[in-house]
Design an enzyme around this catalytic site. Structure first.
Site, PDB file in Angstrom:
ATOM      1  CE  LYS A 180      22.097  49.296  75.112  1.00  0.00           C
ATOM      2  NZ  LYS A 180      21.253  50.305  74.461  1.00  0.00           N
ATOM      3  CB  ALA A 196      21.081  25.399  60.213  1.00  0.00           C
ATOM      4  N   GLY A 197      18.584  27.256  60.825  1.00  0.00           N
ATOM      5  CA  GLY A 197      17.608  28.268  60.415  1.00  0.00           C
ATOM      6  C   GLY A 197      17.630  29.479  61.334  1.00  0.00           C
ATOM      7  CD  GLU A 224      29.386  45.127  65.559  1.00  0.00           C
ATOM      8  OE1 GLU A 224      28.420  45.666  66.170  1.00  0.00           O
ATOM      9  OE2 GLU A 224      30.527  45.606  65.557  1.00  0.00           O
TER      10      GLU A 224
END
Length: 126
Positions: A98, A18-19, A73
């Protein structure tokens, strides 16, 4: 061969994961203008989804389409960072990776717009 960073289990693993996730969100918000713009759009659109949607399915589609844009994103930014980590040199495969990631963002945006337009049309136009 084992990864020494993969030894955590249980609640410790969940807390650390979570961190790391929060670090990723903060990094994206600070460093990626497109993500920042999409977050502010989400701040407006997510509450509107609960007003616009007439059923839990409609609300889910509206909310899900906005969250999907943010997710894609983030993946796009991760791909770009990994490519840039390898080399800033122009290379066909780097451009390809990309461009493909950017195309995924475009498709998620088009899907989101399509769902919102359909919901607005259903609510007000027809």
């Amino acid at each position: 061969m084992s990864n020494p960073y993969k030894g955590r289990t249980g609640l410790d693993r969940v807390i650390r994961a979570a961190g790391y996730s929060m670090d990723g969100l903060q990094t994206a918000y600070r460093g990626e203008s497109a993500f920042r713009q999409e977050v502010w759009a989400a701040v407006l659109l997510l509450p509107a989804a609960f007003w616009l949607g007439r059923s839990w399915i409609e609300v889910s589609l509206l909310v899900g389409s906005v969250l999907l844009v943010l997710i894609v994103e983030l993946l796009n930014s991760g791909i770009e960072a990994a490519i840039d980590r390898v080399s800033y040199e122009l290379h066909d495969l780097s451009k390809r990776a990309k461009d493909l990631a950017s195309a995924a963002v475009l498709l998620s945006l088009l899907l989101c717009v399509g769902i919102w337009v359909a919901a607005l049309w259903h609510r007000f136009g027809g």
